[in-house]
Design a protein around this motif. Sequence first.
Motif, PDB file in Angstrom:
ATOM      1  N   THR A 335      16.675 -20.008  45.739  1.00 38.03           N
ATOM      2  CA  THR A 335      15.437 -19.605  45.071  1.00 38.03           C
ATOM      3  C   THR A 335      15.490 -18.115  44.800  1.00 38.03           C
ATOM      4  N   THR A 336      15.127 -17.729  43.583  1.00 43.59           N
ATOM      5  CA  THR A 336      15.114 -16.315  43.208  1.00 43.59           C
ATOM      6  C   THR A 336      13.721 -15.942  42.727  1.00 43.59           C
ATOM      7  N   THR A 337      13.225 -14.833  43.213  1.00 47.75           N
ATOM      8  CA  THR A 337      11.901 -14.337  42.839  1.00 47.75           C
ATOM      9  C   THR A 337      12.031 -12.855  42.521  1.00 47.75           C
ATOM     10  N   VAL A 338      11.470 -12.427  41.399  1.00 49.40           N
ATOM     11  CA  VAL A 338      11.570 -11.029  40.985  1.00 49.40           C
ATOM     12  C   VAL A 338      10.186 -10.512  40.628  1.00 49.40           C
ATOM     13  N   PHE A 339       9.909  -9.244  40.988  1.00 51.51           N
ATOM     14  CA  PHE A 339       8.616  -8.624  40.726  1.00 51.51           C
ATOM     15  C   PHE A 339       8.823  -7.252  40.078  1.00 51.51           C
ATOM     16  N   ASP A 340       7.843  -6.873  39.274  1.00 50.46           N
ATOM     17  CA  ASP A 340       7.802  -5.534  38.672  1.00 50.46           C
ATOM     18  C   ASP A 340       7.201  -4.564  39.692  1.00 50.46           C
ATOM     19  N   LEU A 341       7.920  -3.481  39.989  1.00 51.80           N
ATOM     20  CA  LEU A 341       7.457  -2.536  41.011  1.00 51.80           C
ATOM     21  C   LEU A 341       6.151  -1.853  40.629  1.00 51.80           C
ATOM     22  N   GLU A 342       5.852  -1.791  39.344  1.00 50.21           N
ATOM     23  CA  GLU A 342       4.602  -1.159  38.914  1.00 50.21           C
ATOM     24  C   GLU A 342       3.391  -2.067  39.093  1.00 50.21           C
ATOM     25  N   LYS A 343       3.626  -3.345  39.381  1.00 52.34           N
ATOM     26  CA  LYS A 343       2.523  -4.296  39.464  1.00 52.34           C
ATOM     27  C   LYS A 343       2.219  -4.748  40.885  1.00 52.34           C
ATOM     28  N   VAL A 344       3.025  -4.332  41.846  1.00 57.59           N
ATOM     29  CA  VAL A 344       2.850  -4.828  43.208  1.00 57.59           C
ATOM     30  C   VAL A 344       2.799  -3.664  44.197  1.00 57.59           C
ATOM     31  N   ASP A 345       2.278  -3.965  45.377  1.00 58.47           N
ATOM     32  CA  ASP A 345       2.304  -3.063  46.522  1.00 58.47           C
ATOM     33  C   ASP A 345       2.937  -3.804  47.689  1.00 58.47           C
ATOM     34  N   PHE A 346       3.251  -3.043  48.740  1.00 57.24           N
ATOM     35  CA  PHE A 346       3.907  -3.633  49.908  1.00 57.24           C
ATOM     36  C   PHE A 346       3.098  -3.311  51.157  1.00 57.24           C
ATOM     37  N   GLN A 347       2.804  -4.348  51.912  1.00 57.92           N
ATOM     38  CA  GLN A 347       2.019  -4.198  53.131  1.00 57.92           C
ATOM     39  C   GLN A 347       2.862  -4.559  54.336  1.00 57.92           C
ATOM     40  N   VAL A 348       2.763  -3.738  55.371  1.00 59.81           N
ATOM     41  CA  VAL A 348       3.430  -4.028  56.641  1.00 59.81           C
ATOM     42  C   VAL A 348       2.473  -4.848  57.502  1.00 59.81           C
TER      43      VAL A 348
END
Length: 434
Positions: A335-348
């Motif tokens: 399975t491959t999933t790709v996201f645009d860095l300008e559209k997402v944030d990352f939470q710890v």
Amino acid sequence: KQQSSWLGLQNFSSYETKSEMQRSIGRHLLSNFKACPSVREENKKATPTIRRLTLPSLSHRDWPLLELSWDLTRIILDELDNRDCTFNTLSTLPFGQFPCLPTLDVHYCSQLRRLSREAMITQLLKSAKELEDYAKTAEYNCAVCITLLAPMLDLYGIPPMGLPQASKPLDQYPLEFTPPQVSCPPWGSLVMEALNKVAARTPTGEIAEEESVKMVYQALVKQDDEEQAARLGRKNAQIMDRLANLQSYQRLLVTKIRDSHVFSEKAKVEADNYLKRAQAASNEGTQAFPLQLESSVPLLNFRISLGASSSGYCYVTPRQILFATKSIPIVGGRTTTVFDLEKVDFQVIEGATSTLLNPFPYTMNVVSKRSGQVFYGFRPAVGPARLQKFLSVIQSFAGEETPNEFSPVVGNMQAVEEDGVVKLSKPQSDELSI
């Protein structure tokens, strides 16, 4: 004479010098007086004359304080004596009124200025610490980038980079401030203006003593605020230079890896493989899917796990992040999933603990910048906090327009085109501007 009679000097005579009079009175006190109660324990039943003769110098509780303050007390007594003022006239000569204004009030104004300046320095240090902490956070983020990207530089054969350029010391930045005590001695124009108002309004009773002191103190505070603003401006200029050096270094680091496909066969292969993986993404058409898929050299790749039965790799490019996983029991279950860095944030995810049913819990989430919706969860092999800082740095450059297909200078080589063929040659100038 009246004070001599209070002290019990029977054979009062004039003295030629002041020191002779003080010695005579001192001998009389030592031989005729006993210890007095503290001025804070005044015997209210005693006669006014006896209460007036409660001397701090003869009290076991008061004399240490008198000894510590004697330098200032002696100056005040000398000024009162030179001005023909006695203790009972202090109430009739308030702050800011002649004849005490040029002498006694000078010491009082010095204390007010010290009080104002201490408050200013405390606030200045607090504000400077906030700026310094912000710069140290940026420096730590840069150190995280250098640590994580160092193996990629070796992988693609990119020459190692030095450390970011050090900023100038604070004292090398100009301080655009002239002390008001220099331009208008001894206190500055604002304080002198306040003192003049106090001196003019005090004799007529238009201003109370409390208000006159407050007026002078506020003038001192206003002058100190101007100095504080100038010093904070100088510190801010230094911090901005430090941040600019860090951003330039990080941008150059990302650019070198991004453009390494020009001279590195390994980087070119990784860029082509990345495009193939992205084209097979299962989340095409979703909210955070990139508008355009492109061949891009991965800045960083690391292992990830999605629970106990699925693992794979994460690839970070200057504009996108891709997750390629495989279910362990199933052959070919990729399975491959790709996201645009300008559209997402990352939470710890804080406090993620392993359980029997979930031995590898997620420690990071990919969420939508717009709605906060969770798109993806994973457990990276890299520390989640460090990875989040690294991704925040890459995201800050993701929205920048790429000026060319590749930058004109890569490492210590320059890309030039001769007869339709791109070649690498040494640049004419050995200096690389960051």
